[in-house]
Scaffold this active site. Sequence first.
Site, PDB file in Angstrom:
ATOM      1  N   CYS A  32      14.308  -7.967  52.227  1.00 22.36           N
ATOM      2  CA  CYS A  32      13.546  -8.934  53.015  1.00 22.36           C
ATOM      3  C   CYS A  32      13.812 -10.378  52.686  1.00 22.36           C
ATOM      4  CB  CYS A  32      12.064  -8.703  52.957  1.00 22.36           C
ATOM      5  SG  CYS A  32      11.468  -8.756  51.322  1.00 22.36           S
ATOM      6  N   GLU A  59       3.410  -8.272  54.218  1.00 23.93           N
ATOM      7  CA  GLU A  59       4.698  -8.665  53.761  1.00 23.93           C
ATOM      8  C   GLU A  59       6.011  -8.191  54.746  1.00 23.93           C
ATOM      9  OE1 GLU A  59       4.991 -10.576  51.303  1.00 23.93           O
ATOM     10  OE2 GLU A  59       3.551 -10.324  50.003  1.00 23.93           O
TER      11      GLU A  59
END
Length: 458
Positions: free
Chosen positions: A266, A232
Amino acid sequence: MAIASVNPATGETLKTFEPLGREEVEARIGRAHDAFLAHRRTPFADRAARMRRAADLLDADRDDIARTMTAEMGKPLAQARAEAAKCAAAMRFYAEHAEAFLAPEPLPDPAAVKASRAVTRWQPLGVVLAVMPWNFPLWQVVRFAAPALMAGNTGLLKHASNVPQTALYLEELFSRAGFPDGCFQALLIGSAEVEAVLRDPRVAAATLTGSEPAGRSVAAIAGDEIKKTVLELGGSDPYVVMPSADLDAAVATAVTGRTQNNGQSCIAAKRFIVHAEVYDAFAERFTERMRALRVGDPMDEETDIGPLASEQGRTDVEELVADAVGRGALLLCGGERPARPGWFYPPTVVAGITPEMRIAREETFGPVASLYRVDSAEQAVRVANATSFGLGAAAWTRDPAEQELFTAELEAGAVFVNGMVASYPQLPFGGVKRSGYGRELAALGIREFCNAKTVWIG
Ligand code: NAP
Protein backbone atom coordinates in the site's frame (compact mmCIF):
# COMPACT_ATOMS: atom_id res chain seq x y z
CA MET A 1 -13.74 -16.77 -3.27
CA ALA A 2 -12.59 -20.26 -2.21
CA ILE A 3 -10.45 -20.45 0.89
CA ALA A 4 -7.29 -21.99 -0.49
CA SER A 5 -3.53 -21.73 -0.76
CA VAL A 6 -2.65 -21.48 -4.43
CA ASN A 7 1.01 -21.10 -5.33
CA PRO A 8 1.15 -17.98 -7.53
CA ALA A 9 4.51 -19.05 -8.97
CA THR A 10 2.92 -22.11 -10.56
CA GLY A 11 -0.86 -21.76 -10.28
CA GLU A 12 -0.95 -25.05 -8.37
CA THR A 13 -3.55 -25.43 -5.60
CA LEU A 14 -1.65 -26.47 -2.48
CA LYS A 15 -4.45 -26.82 0.03
CA THR A 16 -8.14 -26.02 0.28
CA PHE A 17 -10.19 -25.33 3.40
CA GLU A 18 -13.88 -25.64 4.22
CA PRO A 19 -15.23 -22.30 5.42
CA LEU A 20 -16.55 -22.33 8.97
CA GLY A 21 -20.30 -22.78 9.31
CA ARG A 22 -22.51 -20.22 11.07
CA GLU A 23 -22.62 -22.28 14.27
CA GLU A 24 -18.88 -22.55 14.54
CA VAL A 25 -18.51 -18.83 13.87
CA GLU A 26 -21.05 -18.15 16.63
CA ALA A 27 -19.14 -20.39 19.01
CA ARG A 28 -15.91 -18.61 18.26
CA ILE A 29 -17.45 -15.20 18.85
CA GLY A 30 -18.70 -16.53 22.17
CA ARG A 31 -15.23 -17.76 23.12
CA ALA A 32 -13.70 -14.42 22.10
CA HIS A 33 -16.17 -12.58 24.29
CA ASP A 34 -15.71 -14.88 27.29
CA ALA A 35 -11.96 -14.59 26.90
CA PHE A 36 -12.23 -10.80 26.85
CA LEU A 37 -14.04 -10.72 30.19
CA ALA A 38 -11.06 -12.41 31.85
CA HIS A 39 -8.22 -11.07 29.68
CA ARG A 40 -9.17 -7.42 30.27
CA ARG A 41 -8.38 -7.84 33.98
CA THR A 42 -4.97 -9.51 33.58
CA PRO A 43 -1.90 -7.51 34.60
CA PHE A 44 0.23 -5.97 31.85
CA ALA A 45 3.17 -8.04 33.06
CA ASP A 46 1.34 -11.30 32.28
CA ARG A 47 0.30 -10.12 28.83
CA ALA A 48 3.83 -8.91 28.16
CA ALA A 49 5.34 -12.26 29.15
CA ARG A 50 3.01 -14.02 26.69
CA MET A 51 3.69 -11.51 23.95
CA ARG A 52 7.46 -11.95 24.40
CA ARG A 53 6.99 -15.72 24.24
CA ALA A 54 5.07 -15.28 20.99
CA ALA A 55 7.98 -13.22 19.63
CA ASP A 56 10.49 -15.91 20.64
CA LEU A 57 8.39 -18.65 19.04
CA LEU A 58 8.04 -16.61 15.87
CA ASP A 59 11.79 -16.12 15.73
CA ALA A 60 12.26 -19.87 16.06
CA ASP A 61 9.66 -20.52 13.33
CA ARG A 62 10.97 -17.83 11.01
CA ASP A 63 12.16 -20.02 8.15
CA ASP A 64 9.07 -22.21 8.13
CA ILE A 65 6.51 -19.45 8.26
CA ALA A 66 8.47 -17.49 5.66
CA ARG A 67 8.18 -20.47 3.30
CA THR A 68 4.47 -20.69 3.97
CA MET A 69 3.97 -17.02 3.15
CA THR A 70 6.04 -17.28 -0.01
CA ALA A 71 4.15 -20.38 -1.11
CA GLU A 72 0.78 -18.71 -0.50
CA MET A 73 1.35 -15.25 -1.94
CA GLY A 74 4.68 -15.22 -3.78
CA LYS A 75 6.88 -12.70 -1.96
CA PRO A 76 10.63 -13.37 -2.24
CA LEU A 77 11.74 -15.61 0.60
CA ALA A 78 14.25 -13.15 2.11
CA GLN A 79 11.48 -10.55 2.33
CA ALA A 80 9.19 -13.08 4.01
CA ARG A 81 11.89 -13.77 6.61
CA ALA A 82 12.35 -10.04 7.17
CA GLU A 83 8.60 -9.68 7.65
CA ALA A 84 8.57 -12.36 10.33
CA ALA A 85 11.50 -10.69 12.11
CA LYS A 86 9.71 -7.34 12.00
CA CYS A 87 6.62 -8.91 13.57
CA ALA A 88 8.65 -10.30 16.46
CA ALA A 89 10.18 -6.87 17.01
CA ALA A 90 6.73 -5.23 17.05
CA MET A 91 5.52 -7.79 19.60
CA ARG A 92 8.47 -6.98 21.86
CA PHE A 93 7.86 -3.25 21.35
CA TYR A 94 4.28 -3.48 22.61
CA ALA A 95 5.26 -5.92 25.37
CA GLU A 96 7.63 -3.26 26.61
CA HIS A 97 5.58 -0.09 26.08
CA ALA A 98 1.88 -0.98 26.31
CA GLU A 99 1.59 -0.26 30.01
CA ALA A 100 3.13 3.19 29.65
CA PHE A 101 1.02 3.98 26.57
CA LEU A 102 -2.12 3.13 28.51
CA ALA A 103 -1.14 4.57 31.87
CA PRO A 104 -3.86 6.70 33.48
CA GLU A 105 -3.35 10.38 32.75
CA PRO A 106 -4.14 12.65 35.69
CA LEU A 107 -5.18 16.20 34.93
CA PRO A 108 -2.48 18.44 36.41
CA ASP A 109 -5.02 21.06 37.46
CA PRO A 110 -8.18 19.21 38.65
CA ALA A 111 -9.52 22.35 40.39
CA ALA A 112 -10.15 23.78 36.90
CA VAL A 113 -12.91 21.15 36.50
CA LYS A 114 -14.09 21.44 40.12
CA ALA A 115 -12.59 18.04 41.01
CA SER A 116 -10.14 16.86 43.63
CA ARG A 117 -8.80 14.47 41.00
CA ALA A 118 -9.52 13.94 37.29
CA VAL A 119 -7.98 11.16 35.26
CA THR A 120 -8.22 9.67 31.75
CA ARG A 121 -8.13 5.86 31.92
CA TRP A 122 -7.54 3.73 28.87
CA GLN A 123 -9.66 0.59 28.90
CA PRO A 124 -10.04 -2.13 26.25
CA LEU A 125 -13.20 -2.17 24.12
CA GLY A 126 -13.77 -5.91 23.75
CA VAL A 127 -13.75 -8.30 20.81
CA VAL A 128 -12.22 -6.67 17.73
CA LEU A 129 -12.78 -8.10 14.26
CA ALA A 130 -9.72 -7.75 12.03
CA VAL A 131 -10.30 -8.06 8.27
CA MET A 132 -6.87 -8.37 6.74
CA PRO A 133 -5.15 -8.55 3.31
CA TRP A 134 -2.68 -11.05 1.91
CA ASN A 135 0.16 -8.75 0.90
CA PHE A 136 1.96 -8.74 4.26
CA PRO A 137 0.08 -11.70 5.68
CA LEU A 138 1.90 -11.72 9.02
CA TRP A 139 2.72 -8.06 9.49
CA GLN A 140 -0.74 -6.64 8.77
CA VAL A 141 -2.18 -8.93 11.41
CA VAL A 142 0.53 -8.53 14.02
CA ARG A 143 0.43 -4.77 13.91
CA PHE A 144 -3.20 -5.10 14.96
CA ALA A 145 -2.90 -8.11 17.24
CA ALA A 146 0.11 -7.09 19.34
CA PRO A 147 -1.36 -3.79 20.59
CA ALA A 148 -4.91 -5.20 20.78
CA LEU A 149 -3.93 -8.14 22.99
CA MET A 150 -1.62 -5.98 25.10
CA ALA A 151 -4.48 -3.53 25.69
CA GLY A 152 -6.71 -6.37 26.94
CA ASN A 153 -8.88 -6.75 23.83
CA THR A 154 -9.40 -10.07 22.07
CA GLY A 155 -9.15 -10.61 18.33
CA LEU A 156 -11.06 -12.40 15.60
CA LEU A 157 -9.09 -12.59 12.37
CA LYS A 158 -10.87 -12.79 9.02
CA HIS A 159 -7.80 -13.09 6.84
CA ALA A 160 -7.73 -12.89 3.05
CA SER A 161 -9.00 -16.12 1.51
CA ASN A 162 -5.67 -16.88 -0.22
CA VAL A 163 -3.55 -16.98 2.97
CA PRO A 164 -5.41 -19.47 5.23
CA GLN A 165 -2.27 -21.28 6.38
CA THR A 166 -0.72 -18.04 7.60
CA ALA A 167 -3.99 -17.23 9.37
CA LEU A 168 -4.03 -20.59 11.16
CA TYR A 169 -0.36 -20.23 12.04
CA LEU A 170 -1.10 -16.94 13.83
CA GLU A 171 -3.94 -18.47 15.84
CA GLU A 172 -1.67 -21.29 16.89
CA LEU A 173 1.24 -18.95 17.67
CA PHE A 174 -0.71 -16.87 20.19
CA SER A 175 -2.13 -20.02 21.73
CA ARG A 176 1.31 -21.63 22.08
CA ALA A 177 2.56 -18.39 23.64
CA GLY A 178 0.04 -18.87 26.45
CA PHE A 179 -2.77 -16.50 25.54
CA PRO A 180 -5.91 -18.17 26.90
CA ASP A 181 -8.38 -19.92 24.64
CA GLY A 182 -10.44 -17.40 22.69
CA CYS A 183 -7.99 -14.48 22.93
CA PHE A 184 -6.99 -14.73 19.28
CA GLN A 185 -8.87 -16.86 16.73
CA ALA A 186 -8.88 -17.15 12.98
CA LEU A 187 -12.25 -17.28 11.26
CA LEU A 188 -11.91 -19.07 7.95
CA ILE A 189 -14.87 -17.37 6.30
CA GLY A 190 -15.56 -15.59 3.04
CA SER A 191 -16.11 -11.85 2.89
CA ALA A 192 -19.90 -12.32 2.63
CA GLU A 193 -19.89 -13.66 6.21
CA VAL A 194 -18.22 -10.55 7.63
CA GLU A 195 -21.48 -8.65 8.06
CA ALA A 196 -23.00 -11.18 10.47
CA VAL A 197 -19.86 -11.14 12.63
CA LEU A 198 -19.71 -7.38 12.68
CA ARG A 199 -23.37 -7.06 13.62
CA ASP A 200 -23.03 -9.49 16.53
CA PRO A 201 -23.46 -7.49 19.74
CA ARG A 202 -20.49 -9.30 21.30
CA VAL A 203 -18.17 -7.76 18.68
CA ALA A 204 -17.20 -4.24 19.71
CA ALA A 205 -15.18 -2.87 16.83
CA ALA A 206 -13.43 -3.64 13.56
CA THR A 207 -10.22 -2.88 11.77
CA LEU A 208 -9.82 -3.46 8.06
CA THR A 209 -6.76 -3.30 5.90
CA GLY A 210 -7.53 -3.74 2.24
CA SER A 211 -9.18 -2.17 -0.75
CA GLU A 212 -11.56 0.76 -0.89
CA PRO A 213 -14.69 -1.32 -1.65
CA ALA A 214 -14.00 -3.64 1.27
CA GLY A 215 -13.40 -0.66 3.56
CA ARG A 216 -16.55 1.06 2.42
CA SER A 217 -18.64 -2.03 3.11
CA VAL A 218 -17.24 -2.71 6.57
CA ALA A 219 -17.41 0.96 7.56
CA ALA A 220 -21.05 1.18 6.40
CA ILE A 221 -22.09 -1.84 8.45
CA ALA A 222 -20.11 -0.66 11.47
CA GLY A 223 -21.63 2.79 11.06
CA ASP A 224 -25.08 1.27 11.09
CA GLU A 225 -24.17 -0.54 14.32
CA ILE A 226 -22.34 2.52 15.76
CA LYS A 227 -19.14 0.55 16.16
CA LYS A 228 -15.64 1.95 16.01
CA THR A 229 -13.54 1.20 12.92
CA VAL A 230 -10.01 1.77 11.74
CA LEU A 231 -9.48 1.60 7.97
CA GLU A 232 -6.13 1.17 6.25
CA LEU A 233 -6.92 1.25 2.55
CA GLY A 234 -5.09 1.70 -0.72
CA GLY A 235 -2.45 4.19 -1.70
CA SER A 236 -0.88 5.76 -4.75
CA ASP A 237 2.09 7.30 -3.04
CA PRO A 238 4.02 10.08 -4.76
CA TYR A 239 7.82 10.02 -4.79
CA VAL A 240 9.14 13.49 -5.55
CA VAL A 241 12.71 14.04 -6.74
CA MET A 242 14.10 17.59 -6.82
CA PRO A 243 17.38 18.85 -8.35
CA SER A 244 19.24 19.02 -5.00
CA ALA A 245 18.55 15.32 -4.26
CA ASP A 246 21.30 12.74 -3.96
CA LEU A 247 20.30 11.18 -7.27
CA ASP A 248 22.07 7.85 -6.79
CA ALA A 249 20.34 7.28 -3.47
CA ALA A 250 17.00 8.53 -4.84
CA VAL A 251 17.20 6.11 -7.79
CA ALA A 252 18.27 3.10 -5.71
CA THR A 253 15.56 3.73 -3.11
CA ALA A 254 12.97 4.33 -5.82
CA VAL A 255 13.59 0.85 -7.21
CA THR A 256 13.18 -0.77 -3.79
CA GLY A 257 10.20 1.44 -2.96
CA ARG A 258 8.38 0.43 -6.12
CA THR A 259 9.25 -3.26 -6.35
CA GLN A 260 9.47 -4.53 -2.76
CA ASN A 261 6.91 -7.26 -2.13
CA ASN A 262 6.59 -7.67 -5.92
CA GLY A 263 5.18 -4.15 -6.06
CA GLN A 264 2.17 -5.04 -3.91
CA SER A 265 2.49 -2.67 -1.00
CA CYS A 266 0.00 0.00 0.00
CA ILE A 267 2.89 2.37 0.79
CA ALA A 268 4.92 1.55 -2.31
CA ALA A 269 6.11 4.57 -4.23
CA LYS A 270 3.84 4.45 -7.27
CA ARG A 271 4.01 7.86 -8.94
CA PHE A 272 7.49 9.28 -9.53
CA ILE A 273 7.32 13.06 -9.84
CA VAL A 274 10.66 14.36 -11.01
CA HIS A 275 11.91 17.90 -11.59
CA ALA A 276 12.76 18.65 -15.23
CA GLU A 277 16.41 19.45 -14.35
CA VAL A 278 17.05 15.86 -13.25
CA TYR A 279 14.22 14.07 -15.04
CA ASP A 280 16.24 12.57 -17.91
CA ALA A 281 19.05 11.37 -15.65
CA PHE A 282 16.58 9.90 -13.17
CA ALA A 283 14.48 8.20 -15.86
CA GLU A 284 17.51 6.64 -17.52
CA ARG A 285 19.14 5.30 -14.34
CA PHE A 286 15.87 4.18 -12.80
CA THR A 287 14.77 2.32 -15.94
CA GLU A 288 18.18 0.65 -16.22
CA ARG A 289 17.93 -0.65 -12.65
CA MET A 290 14.32 -1.74 -13.02
CA ARG A 291 15.20 -3.68 -16.17
CA ALA A 292 18.10 -5.39 -14.36
CA LEU A 293 15.92 -6.89 -11.60
CA ARG A 294 15.66 -10.68 -11.60
CA VAL A 295 12.14 -12.00 -11.95
CA GLY A 296 11.69 -15.62 -10.93
CA ASP A 297 10.85 -18.27 -8.37
CA PRO A 298 10.30 -16.46 -5.07
CA MET A 299 11.83 -19.41 -3.18
CA ASP A 300 15.12 -18.77 -5.01
CA GLU A 301 17.39 -16.52 -2.93
CA GLU A 302 18.58 -14.73 -6.09
CA THR A 303 15.10 -13.55 -7.07
CA ASP A 304 14.21 -9.87 -6.74
CA ILE A 305 10.64 -10.10 -7.99
CA GLY A 306 8.28 -13.05 -7.71
CA PRO A 307 4.81 -13.46 -9.19
CA LEU A 308 1.82 -11.30 -8.36
CA ALA A 309 -0.37 -12.95 -5.76
CA SER A 310 -3.30 -13.74 -8.02
CA GLU A 311 -4.22 -14.02 -11.65
CA GLN A 312 -6.75 -11.22 -11.20
CA GLY A 313 -4.06 -9.01 -9.67
CA ARG A 314 -1.92 -9.46 -12.77
CA THR A 315 -4.86 -8.78 -15.10
CA ASP A 316 -5.59 -5.55 -13.20
CA VAL A 317 -2.01 -4.36 -13.63
CA GLU A 318 -1.93 -5.32 -17.31
CA GLU A 319 -5.12 -3.40 -17.95
CA LEU A 320 -3.80 -0.25 -16.28
CA VAL A 321 -0.63 -0.36 -18.39
CA ALA A 322 -2.57 -1.10 -21.60
CA ASP A 323 -4.93 1.81 -20.91
CA ALA A 324 -1.99 4.20 -20.35
CA VAL A 325 -0.13 3.04 -23.47
CA GLY A 326 -3.36 3.19 -25.47
CA ARG A 327 -3.71 6.84 -24.46
CA GLY A 328 -0.16 7.73 -25.45
CA ALA A 329 2.08 6.80 -22.49
CA LEU A 330 5.60 5.72 -23.33
CA LEU A 331 6.76 2.29 -22.19
CA LEU A 332 10.39 2.61 -21.04
CA CYS A 333 10.73 -1.03 -19.98
CA GLY A 334 8.64 -4.11 -19.20
CA GLY A 335 4.95 -4.16 -20.04
CA GLU A 336 4.72 -7.73 -21.28
CA ARG A 337 4.04 -10.82 -19.20
CA PRO A 338 6.72 -13.48 -19.51
CA ALA A 339 5.86 -16.77 -21.20
CA ARG A 340 5.93 -19.03 -18.15
CA PRO A 341 3.42 -20.50 -15.73
CA GLY A 342 2.45 -18.45 -12.71
CA TRP A 343 1.28 -14.86 -12.44
CA PHE A 344 4.52 -13.05 -13.21
CA TYR A 345 4.71 -9.48 -14.44
CA PRO A 346 7.98 -7.70 -15.21
CA PRO A 347 9.26 -4.47 -13.66
CA THR A 348 7.73 -1.80 -15.85
CA VAL A 349 8.25 1.95 -16.27
CA VAL A 350 5.74 4.18 -18.08
CA ALA A 351 6.28 7.87 -18.82
CA GLY A 352 4.21 10.69 -20.28
CA ILE A 353 1.28 10.13 -17.93
CA THR A 354 -1.74 12.39 -18.48
CA PRO A 355 -4.69 12.89 -16.10
CA GLU A 356 -7.21 10.97 -18.22
CA MET A 357 -5.18 7.75 -17.94
CA ARG A 358 -6.51 5.32 -15.33
CA ILE A 359 -2.98 4.82 -13.99
CA ALA A 360 -2.95 8.47 -12.90
CA ARG A 361 -6.00 7.94 -10.70
CA GLU A 362 -5.99 4.30 -9.62
CA GLU A 363 -3.66 2.27 -7.46
CA THR A 364 -1.14 0.14 -9.39
CA PHE A 365 -0.68 -2.99 -7.28
CA GLY A 366 2.34 -4.48 -9.05
CA PRO A 367 5.88 -3.49 -10.11
CA VAL A 368 4.84 -0.65 -12.43
CA ALA A 369 6.23 2.87 -12.00
CA SER A 370 4.66 5.97 -13.57
CA LEU A 371 6.93 8.94 -14.30
CA TYR A 372 5.81 12.58 -14.24
CA ARG A 373 7.95 15.58 -15.23
CA VAL A 374 7.41 18.84 -13.30
CA ASP A 375 8.99 22.29 -13.41
CA SER A 376 8.78 23.40 -9.78
CA ALA A 377 8.26 22.24 -6.21
CA GLU A 378 4.78 23.79 -6.24
CA GLN A 379 3.85 21.84 -9.35
CA ALA A 380 5.24 18.67 -7.73
CA VAL A 381 2.88 19.23 -4.78
CA ARG A 382 -0.08 19.78 -7.12
CA VAL A 383 0.62 16.60 -9.09
CA ALA A 384 1.31 14.62 -5.90
CA ASN A 385 -2.00 15.71 -4.36
CA ALA A 386 -4.04 15.11 -7.53
CA THR A 387 -5.31 11.74 -6.27
CA SER A 388 -8.08 10.48 -4.06
CA PHE A 389 -5.51 8.61 -1.95
CA GLY A 390 -3.45 10.00 0.92
CA LEU A 391 -1.40 7.24 2.52
CA GLY A 392 2.35 7.97 2.31
CA ALA A 393 4.58 10.34 0.35
CA ALA A 394 8.33 10.63 -0.18
CA ALA A 395 10.28 13.72 -1.20
CA TRP A 396 13.94 13.89 -2.10
CA THR A 397 15.55 17.30 -1.65
CA ARG A 398 18.40 18.79 0.34
CA ASP A 399 16.83 22.25 0.28
CA PRO A 400 15.37 23.08 3.75
CA ALA A 401 12.64 25.32 2.29
CA GLU A 402 11.51 22.54 -0.05
CA GLN A 403 11.61 20.02 2.80
CA GLU A 404 9.27 22.29 4.76
CA LEU A 405 7.00 22.77 1.74
CA PHE A 406 6.64 19.04 1.12
CA THR A 407 6.14 18.05 4.74
CA ALA A 408 3.52 20.79 5.16
CA GLU A 409 1.67 20.47 1.87
CA LEU A 410 1.66 16.83 0.80
CA GLU A 411 -1.72 15.29 1.63
CA ALA A 412 -0.67 12.04 3.28
CA GLY A 413 -0.61 10.23 6.60
CA ALA A 414 3.20 10.19 6.44
CA VAL A 415 5.87 12.16 4.60
CA PHE A 416 9.36 10.72 4.40
CA VAL A 417 12.12 13.11 3.30
CA ASN A 418 15.17 11.57 1.60
CA GLY A 419 14.02 8.04 2.29
CA MET A 420 11.23 5.64 1.44
CA VAL A 421 7.93 5.35 3.23
CA ALA A 422 7.99 2.46 5.70
CA SER A 423 6.15 1.38 8.81
CA TYR A 424 7.86 1.22 12.19
CA PRO A 425 6.30 0.11 15.48
CA GLN A 426 7.49 3.41 16.98
CA LEU A 427 5.69 5.65 14.45
CA PRO A 428 1.95 6.10 13.86
CA PHE A 429 0.77 4.66 10.54
CA GLY A 430 -2.36 5.46 8.57
CA GLY A 431 -3.87 7.59 5.87
CA VAL A 432 -6.09 10.50 4.98
CA LYS A 433 -8.60 10.94 2.13
CA ARG A 434 -9.62 7.58 0.63
CA SER A 435 -6.64 5.82 2.15
CA GLY A 436 -8.65 5.49 5.33
CA TYR A 437 -8.70 6.80 8.87
CA GLY A 438 -7.40 5.97 12.30
CA ARG A 439 -3.85 5.03 13.13
CA GLU A 440 -1.98 1.83 13.78
CA LEU A 441 1.32 1.40 15.63
CA ALA A 442 2.97 3.57 18.29
CA ALA A 443 0.87 4.91 21.19
CA LEU A 444 -1.95 6.08 18.90
CA GLY A 445 -2.35 2.56 17.51
CA ILE A 446 -2.90 0.89 20.86
CA ARG A 447 -5.34 3.59 21.94
CA GLU A 448 -7.60 3.19 18.87
CA PHE A 449 -9.40 0.23 20.40
CA CYS A 450 -9.58 1.63 23.92
CA ASN A 451 -12.21 3.59 25.74
CA ALA A 452 -10.65 6.86 26.89
CA LYS A 453 -12.65 6.94 30.09
CA THR A 454 -12.87 10.27 31.88
CA VAL A 455 -12.88 9.83 35.66
CA TRP A 456 -13.91 12.83 37.79
CA ILE A 457 -13.66 12.67 41.56
CA GLY A 458 -15.19 15.47 43.61
P1 NAP B 1 -9.33 -6.71 -0.48
O1 NAP B 1 -9.83 -7.44 -1.63
O2 NAP B 1 -10.06 -5.53 -0.01
O3 NAP B 1 -9.23 -7.79 0.70
C1 NAP B 1 -8.83 -7.43 2.01
C2 NAP B 1 -9.64 -8.22 3.00
O4 NAP B 1 -10.98 -7.76 2.96
C3 NAP B 1 -9.70 -9.71 2.72
O5 NAP B 1 -9.73 -10.39 3.94
C4 NAP B 1 -11.00 -9.85 1.97
O6 NAP B 1 -11.54 -11.14 2.07
C5 NAP B 1 -11.86 -8.85 2.70
N1 NAP B 1 -12.97 -8.33 1.93
C6 NAP B 1 -13.04 -8.07 0.60
N2 NAP B 1 -14.22 -7.55 0.29
C7 NAP B 1 -14.93 -7.44 1.43
C8 NAP B 1 -16.23 -6.98 1.75
N3 NAP B 1 -17.04 -6.48 0.84
N4 NAP B 1 -16.63 -7.04 3.04
C9 NAP B 1 -15.82 -7.52 3.98
N5 NAP B 1 -14.57 -7.99 3.75
C10 NAP B 1 -14.14 -7.93 2.49
O7 NAP B 1 -7.85 -6.22 -0.66
P2 NAP B 1 -6.61 -7.08 -1.15
O8 NAP B 1 -6.68 -7.19 -2.62
O9 NAP B 1 -6.47 -8.33 -0.36
O10 NAP B 1 -5.41 -6.13 -0.70
C11 NAP B 1 -4.94 -5.14 -1.49
C12 NAP B 1 -5.43 -3.77 -1.04
O11 NAP B 1 -5.13 -3.55 0.34
C13 NAP B 1 -4.72 -2.65 -1.77
O12 NAP B 1 -5.65 -1.67 -2.11
C14 NAP B 1 -3.73 -2.18 -0.76
O13 NAP B 1 -3.27 -0.87 -0.97
C15 NAP B 1 -4.49 -2.30 0.50
N6 NAP B 1 -3.59 -2.32 1.64
C16 NAP B 1 -3.58 -1.24 2.49
C17 NAP B 1 -2.71 -1.21 3.55
C18 NAP B 1 -2.68 -0.05 4.50
O14 NAP B 1 -2.09 -0.18 5.56
N7 NAP B 1 -3.28 1.08 4.18
C19 NAP B 1 -1.83 -2.27 3.76
C20 NAP B 1 -1.86 -3.35 2.87
C21 NAP B 1 -2.76 -3.35 1.82
P3 NAP B 1 -11.42 -12.21 0.85
O15 NAP B 1 -9.97 -12.47 0.65
O16 NAP B 1 -12.18 -13.37 1.34
O17 NAP B 1 -12.05 -11.54 -0.34
